[in-house]
Design a protein around this motif. Structure first.
Motif: not given
Length: 123
Positions: A5-10, A12-14, A16-24
């Motif tokens: 679960f920790k691995f999947i959570a990491i 998913i968060v990663s 979101f960070i990459v997609v958000g950075g690309l968007y910005q």
């Protein structure tokens, strides 16, 4: 907590960070250019500040108003003097905006219409 679960959570968060950075970095800039080519108005900064993106990286932030509502944006020039500058924005969605680096005078600021200038009063 389960290791899987920790691995999947990491992951998913990663993502979101990459997609958000690309968007910005890319998509927001392209959308802003697209909308400002269609139609634009001009506001004037009410304040300048800094946004910190880590210990040593920061950008200049600016704030402006349209119809009494506050909006903001970022520019790369961290060395702007604390003055007022014109901001070009898309009237239907002012969060699509960019700094013009054209300084506004006190007269420009005092006579600013609440919904912005249709064109720059001067260059």
């Amino acid at each position: 907590m389960n290791t899987g679960f920790k691995f999947i959570a990491i992951i998913i968060v990663s993502v979101f960070i990459v997609v958000g950075g690309l968007y910005q970095l890319f998509i927001y800039s392209l959308l802003t250019s697209h909308f400002l080519k269609k139609e634009s108005k001009y506001g004037i900064t009410t304040n300048l500040g800094y946004r910190y993106h880590g210990k040593y990286h920061y950008t200049r932030s600016y704030y402006f108003q349209v119809n009494g509502k506050n909006y903001d944006g970022e520019c790369d020039d961290r060395y702007l003097k604390l003055k007022h500058y014109f901001i070009e924005y898309y009237p239907s969605a002012p969060y699509f905006n960019r700094m013009t680096y054209i300084e506004a005078t006190k007269a420009d600021y005092d006579s600013l219409p609440v919904n912005g200038y249709k064109e720059l009063p001067h260059n």
